[in-house]
Design a protein around this motif. Sequence first.
Motif, PDB file in Angstrom:
ATOM      1  N   VAL A   1     -59.686 -15.506 -15.562  1.00  0.00           N
ATOM      2  CA  VAL A   1     -58.301 -15.919 -15.743  1.00  0.00           C
ATOM      3  C   VAL A   1     -58.165 -17.376 -16.209  1.00  0.00           C
ATOM      4  CG1 VAL A   1     -57.668 -16.809 -13.462  1.00  0.00           C
ATOM      5  CG2 VAL A   1     -56.024 -15.439 -14.763  1.00  0.00           C
ATOM      6  N   ALA A   2     -59.185 -18.188 -15.944  1.00  0.00           N
ATOM      7  CA  ALA A   2     -59.012 -19.631 -16.133  1.00  0.00           C
ATOM      8  C   ALA A   2     -59.125 -20.064 -17.586  1.00  0.00           C
ATOM      9  CB  ALA A   2     -60.047 -20.385 -15.300  1.00  0.00           C
ATOM     10  N   ASP A   3     -58.280 -21.031 -17.969  1.00  0.00           N
ATOM     11  CA  ASP A   3     -58.499 -21.770 -19.202  1.00  0.00           C
ATOM     12  C   ASP A   3     -59.460 -22.914 -18.907  1.00  0.00           C
ATOM     13  OD1 ASP A   3     -56.638 -20.308 -20.703  1.00  0.00           O
ATOM     14  OD2 ASP A   3     -55.009 -21.418 -19.743  1.00  0.00           O
ATOM     15  N   ARG A   4     -59.356 -23.396 -17.677  1.00  0.00           N
ATOM     16  CA  ARG A   4     -60.135 -24.569 -17.299  1.00  0.00           C
ATOM     17  C   ARG A   4     -60.510 -24.439 -15.836  1.00  0.00           C
ATOM     18  NH1 ARG A   4     -58.301 -30.330 -16.750  1.00  0.00           N
ATOM     19  NH2 ARG A   4     -56.199 -29.491 -16.769  1.00  0.00           N
ATOM     20  N   ILE A   5     -61.731 -24.787 -15.530  1.00  0.00           N
ATOM     21  CA  ILE A   5     -62.204 -24.759 -14.145  1.00  0.00           C
ATOM     22  C   ILE A   5     -62.383 -26.200 -13.689  1.00  0.00           C
ATOM     23  CG2 ILE A   5     -64.107 -24.113 -12.607  1.00  0.00           C
ATOM     24  CD1 ILE A   5     -63.133 -21.577 -13.588  1.00  0.00           C
ATOM     25  N   LEU A   6     -61.858 -26.492 -12.491  1.00  0.00           N
ATOM     26  CA  LEU A   6     -62.154 -27.787 -11.887  1.00  0.00           C
ATOM     27  C   LEU A   6     -63.086 -27.527 -10.721  1.00  0.00           C
ATOM     28  CD1 LEU A   6     -58.577 -29.408 -11.593  1.00  0.00           C
ATOM     29  CD2 LEU A   6     -60.135 -29.452 -13.543  1.00  0.00           C
ATOM     30  N   PHE A   7     -64.228 -28.169 -10.704  1.00  0.00           N
ATOM     31  CA  PHE A   7     -65.107 -28.051  -9.537  1.00  0.00           C
ATOM     32  C   PHE A   7     -64.929 -29.301  -8.696  1.00  0.00           C
ATOM     33  CE2 PHE A   7     -69.092 -29.159  -7.411  1.00  0.00           C
ATOM     34  CZ  PHE A   7     -69.218 -28.070  -6.580  1.00  0.00           C
ATOM     35  N   MET A   8     -64.473 -29.103  -7.453  1.00  0.00           N
ATOM     36  CA  MET A   8     -64.233 -30.253  -6.580  1.00  0.00           C
ATOM     37  C   MET A   8     -65.334 -30.379  -5.548  1.00  0.00           C
ATOM     38  SD  MET A   8     -60.151 -30.551  -5.880  1.00  0.00           S
ATOM     39  CE  MET A   8     -60.388 -32.076  -4.981  1.00  0.00           C
ATOM     40  N   ASP A   9     -65.666 -31.630  -5.251  1.00  0.00           N
ATOM     41  CA  ASP A   9     -66.656 -31.885  -4.213  1.00  0.00           C
ATOM     42  C   ASP A   9     -66.396 -33.279  -3.636  1.00  0.00           C
ATOM     43  OD1 ASP A   9     -69.063 -31.253  -2.724  1.00  0.00           O
ATOM     44  OD2 ASP A   9     -69.985 -32.870  -3.885  1.00  0.00           O
ATOM     45  N   GLY A  10     -66.330 -33.357  -2.328  1.00  0.00           N
ATOM     46  CA  GLY A  10     -66.137 -34.653  -1.670  1.00  0.00           C
ATOM     47  C   GLY A  10     -64.876 -35.381  -2.095  1.00  0.00           C
ATOM     48  N   GLY A  11     -63.797 -34.648  -2.319  1.00  0.00           N
ATOM     49  CA  GLY A  11     -62.528 -35.286  -2.630  1.00  0.00           C
ATOM     50  C   GLY A  11     -62.401 -35.746  -4.070  1.00  0.00           C
ATOM     51  N   LYS A  12     -63.367 -35.371  -4.891  1.00  0.00           N
ATOM     52  CA  LYS A  12     -63.291 -35.733  -6.304  1.00  0.00           C
ATOM     53  C   LYS A  12     -63.471 -34.483  -7.161  1.00  0.00           C
ATOM     54  CE  LYS A  12     -65.272 -40.434  -6.185  1.00  0.00           C
ATOM     55  NZ  LYS A  12     -64.128 -41.149  -6.771  1.00  0.00           N
ATOM     56  N   ILE A  13     -63.017 -34.568  -8.403  1.00  0.00           N
ATOM     57  CA  ILE A  13     -63.321 -33.498  -9.349  1.00  0.00           C
ATOM     58  C   ILE A  13     -64.685 -33.827  -9.950  1.00  0.00           C
ATOM     59  CG2 ILE A  13     -62.638 -32.360 -11.486  1.00  0.00           C
ATOM     60  CD1 ILE A  13     -59.716 -33.100 -10.703  1.00  0.00           C
ATOM     61  N   ALA A  14     -65.689 -33.112  -9.481  1.00  0.00           N
ATOM     62  CA  ALA A  14     -67.056 -33.462  -9.859  1.00  0.00           C
ATOM     63  C   ALA A  14     -67.360 -33.018 -11.288  1.00  0.00           C
ATOM     64  CB  ALA A  14     -68.049 -32.828  -8.883  1.00  0.00           C
ATOM     65  N   GLU A  15     -66.776 -31.887 -11.662  1.00  0.00           N
ATOM     66  CA  GLU A  15     -67.067 -31.367 -12.996  1.00  0.00           C
ATOM     67  C   GLU A  15     -65.921 -30.480 -13.436  1.00  0.00           C
ATOM     68  OE1 GLU A  15     -70.855 -29.537 -13.343  1.00  0.00           O
ATOM     69  OE2 GLU A  15     -70.531 -28.875 -15.396  1.00  0.00           O
ATOM     70  N   GLN A  16     -65.646 -30.448 -14.718  1.00  0.00           N
ATOM     71  CA  GLN A  16     -64.640 -29.514 -15.207  1.00  0.00           C
ATOM     72  C   GLN A  16     -64.950 -29.088 -16.631  1.00  0.00           C
ATOM     73  OE1 GLN A  16     -60.832 -30.882 -16.735  1.00  0.00           O
ATOM     74  NE2 GLN A  16     -61.122 -32.725 -15.495  1.00  0.00           N
ATOM     75  N   GLY A  17     -64.349 -27.971 -17.007  1.00  0.00           N
ATOM     76  CA  GLY A  17     -64.577 -27.460 -18.349  1.00  0.00           C
ATOM     77  C   GLY A  17     -64.117 -26.026 -18.438  1.00  0.00           C
ATOM     78  N   THR A  18     -64.385 -25.386 -19.558  1.00  0.00           N
ATOM     79  CA  THR A  18     -64.029 -23.981 -19.693  1.00  0.00           C
ATOM     80  C   THR A  18     -64.920 -23.170 -18.754  1.00  0.00           C
ATOM     81  OG1 THR A  18     -65.681 -23.614 -21.389  1.00  0.00           O
ATOM     82  CG2 THR A  18     -63.503 -24.331 -22.139  1.00  0.00           C
ATOM     83  N   PRO A  19     -64.495 -21.939 -18.416  1.00  0.00           N
ATOM     84  CA  PRO A  19     -65.334 -21.115 -17.542  1.00  0.00           C
ATOM     85  C   PRO A  19     -66.752 -20.963 -18.098  1.00  0.00           C
ATOM     86  CG  PRO A  19     -63.196 -20.093 -17.842  1.00  0.00           C
ATOM     87  CD  PRO A  19     -63.225 -21.285 -18.748  1.00  0.00           C
TER      88      PRO A  19
END
Lengths: 253, 233
Positions: free
Chosen positions: A215-233
């Motif tokens: 479903v996603a256009d964009r994935i945000l991967f969060m870790d430790g209160g920050k967005i560690a990585e993001q991008g398309t699925p």
Amino acid sequence: MIDVLNLTKRYGDLTVLDDITETIHEGERVVIIGPSGSGKSTFLRCLNCMEDPTAGSIIFEDVDLADPKVDINKHRQHIGMVFQQFNLFNNKKVIENITLAPVRHALKALPFKQRRKAKKEIVARENERAMALLARIGLTDKAEVYPSTLSGGQKQRVAIARALAMNPKVILFDEPTSALDPEMVGEVLDLIKELAHEGMTMVIVTHEMGFAREVADRILFMDGGKIAEQGTPEQVFGNPKHPRTQEFLSKVL
Amino acid sequence: MGAAWEVFYNKFIVYGGWKTVVDGLVVTLQIAVIGLIIGILIGTLIATVKVVPKRNPALKVLSVICDIYVGFFRGTPLVVQLLIGYFVLLPALGLRVEAVYAAIVIYGMNSAAYVSETMRSGIQAVDIGQMEAARALGLNYSTSMMKVVIPQAVKNILPTLGNEFISLIKETSVASFISVVDVTKAFRQIGDSNYEYIIPYLMLAAIYLILVMIITLGVRLLERRLRRSDRRS
């Protein structure tokens, strides 16, 4: 559509969100994944100020929602929210769950003297809209029952209909399937996917990786209160860069 | 016993003592019913002040005032409150109020202290998600409270409210301290007239017992009705 600027949330000494800056664009489907305790739900709940940010701004339609002087109730009407525990109003029938807020808001928009006269008409109109929404989620026959009689999947679909009844510009989903029995997850995800295909802007926190990828256009991967990585699925699932993302995905996939 | 019956019969029927009793019964019910309504209204208000997030100093002050109010009414005997209210406060304010009305207000204020604590626990027992869902739809705090949280809280505490009503009914028996003629006072007058107390007082006890039984039944029926939303249909 939503500009998050330097968002920080602390509970005492614990920093849950650490200086996040991010933009949710109109028509975009953003899915937030990450280990528990990474701040995903808190981030989502800050977007409509269910949690008050400790610092930073949430700019929605040119207004900073984090500003205490802003009438948050007005802006929340345009930001739908769907909860993990459904949170249907137990004391209201299914149809009343859907019509309660739209009727209140329509009445409040009128001068006090006219409300009494207009009420019947507004209620009739909202009932009609609610029935159309119930028809859409296939629960027309449940209009007059109380939520306690519904299955988890039905409850969550009603909760989504309740959010839709406000004609929101964006919907926030906070782990919408985490409290569901496995066989009911599908019906809820299907409904969310349907909305996604219609172009609804949405931000989704979920543990359903297959669904996220689809479903996603964009994935945000969060870790430790920050967005560690993001991008398309494809990027995040296919070729994760950050070691924490790799570790997380190796565990859940 | 036969003589006692005869004395009572004369006083109660022949000389029309039953009229005083009926009037007294009406007074008793008036004090208890209106008192409970006042109690629920003020009590809900106090409970709301106690649970609302304290964002500004005015609310904190209000909350302290509520604490003092509840502390006073729960910490002193009702009779003392009646005496102070009727013989001290009202004259000091230069007000002349019929004893019954004074009693209604004082019983109501007393009941509010108890109801507020019950209501507060009832409100706190409602899942926080209910409030969150209402707020997320853009409803303000008071609308969310009145439309969603308080109705569920009331359902939770209905048995306790029933008990409050029962104790209120029984406590009205001391209203005669400020010259109110309630049902207790009425029977006492009948007894006093001949120094024959057995039958009047046993009958008085029976009347309270019947009232309490009726209320218990009523609360049970109401509970069943309100529990509709919990049942599977």
